[in-house]
Design an enzyme around this catalytic site. Structure first.
Site, PDB file in Angstrom:
ATOM      1  N   LYS A   1      14.536   3.298   7.399  1.00 17.90           N
ATOM      2  CA  LYS A   1      13.660   2.663   6.420  1.00 17.90           C
ATOM      3  C   LYS A   1      14.104   2.987   4.991  1.00 17.90           C
ATOM      4  O   LYS A   1      14.189   2.091   4.141  1.00 17.90           O
ATOM      5  CB  LYS A   1      12.217   3.108   6.636  1.00 17.90           C
ATOM      6  CG  LYS A   1      11.217   2.407   5.708  1.00 17.90           C
ATOM      7  CD  LYS A   1       9.785   2.821   6.023  1.00 17.90           C
ATOM      8  CE  LYS A   1       9.510   4.230   5.555  1.00 17.90           C
ATOM      9  NZ  LYS A   1       8.084   4.599   5.704  1.00 17.90           N
TER      10      LYS A   1
ATOM     11  N   ASP B   1       7.671  -0.716   6.945  1.00 24.04           N
ATOM     12  CA  ASP B   1       6.760   0.426   6.913  1.00 24.04           C
ATOM     13  C   ASP B   1       5.477   0.029   7.647  1.00 24.04           C
ATOM     14  O   ASP B   1       5.424  -1.005   8.313  1.00 24.04           O
ATOM     15  CB  ASP B   1       6.470   0.851   5.480  1.00 24.04           C
ATOM     16  CG  ASP B   1       5.670  -0.189   4.709  1.00 24.04           C
ATOM     17  OD1 ASP B   1       5.530  -1.336   5.198  1.00 24.04           O
ATOM     18  OD2 ASP B   1       5.168   0.133   3.622  1.00 24.04           O
TER      19      ASP B   1
END
Length: 210
Positions: free
Chosen positions: A120, A138
């Site tokens: 991420k 997310d």
């Protein structure tokens, strides 16, 4: 969600926010990388308060490495998991200085090899700092992808891969920011604000609040 609907979905997000960007404050790819590392399980507001003090005294990998772990810890102690993050940041700065001349590599494999950097974080840096067509999923984007029907998936990677497949090329660069901001401020977890959602009629969510 049909291809034509997906295009309308992104067109409306773009009309609503023509120039989206991260809410983290930074002045270089290095500062963005550090801010994203610090943002894990923390708010952007909290990170910005800490980096407002940190970045003026340590704006580069070299200067932050020179601070040392103990001093860095003092600067970021208002952020969750600050001890682990301080250790990772110093280790990352050492690698950047020794292997990359203090610069942040624009390469996924190299980024993910840095302490405290996962997929991420790498996606955020590649997209925001280097303009690469990546989407960092997310909790907000994972929820939005499933709730709206845009990119349903059981895992974060499932949602990411589906978003990469269905997002038209013209929207790819800004898709990450549109989706995260929409999930953060409109398509909220507990009480989605469907009454002010610009894509409410395109969304497949059965529990709409309008």
């Amino acid at each position: 969600m049909k291809k034509s609907v997906v295009e309308q979905f992104y067109q409306r997000l773009r009309e609503n926010n023509p120039a989206p960007t991260t809410e983290l404050d930074y002045a270089s790819p290095f500062q963005l990388l550090i801010a994203v590392i610090l943002s894990a399980q923390a708010t952007d507001v909290g990170v910005n308060k800490a980096t407002a003090r940190l970045f003026p005294v340590a704006p580069t990998a070299e200067t932050m490495l020179a601070l040392g772990e103990a001093t860095l810890t003092d600067y970021i102690k208002t952020i969750g998991l600050y001890r682990t993050k301080a250790r990772n940041v110093i280790a990352t700065c050492r690698i950047l200085v020794e292997q990359y001349g203090g610069e942040v590599p624009a390469d996924r494999t190299a980024l993910e090899a840095l302490p405290g950097v996962g997929r991420k974080t790498a996606n955020v840096v590649l997209n925001t700092a280097f303009g690469q067509p990546t989407i960092a999923v997310d909790t907000h984007i994972f929820r939005l992808g499933n709730r709206t029907g845009l990119a349903p998936g059981k895992t974060v990677l499932d949602v990411e891969n589906k978003l990469l497949r269905v997002t038209p090329r013209e929207f790819m660069k800004d898709a990450h920011h549109w989706l995260i901001l929409h999930g953060r401020y409109v398509c909220k977890a507990r009480k989605p604000e469907c009454s002010r959602c610009c894509v409410v009629d395109l969304c497949e969510f059965r529990g709409k609040t309008v």
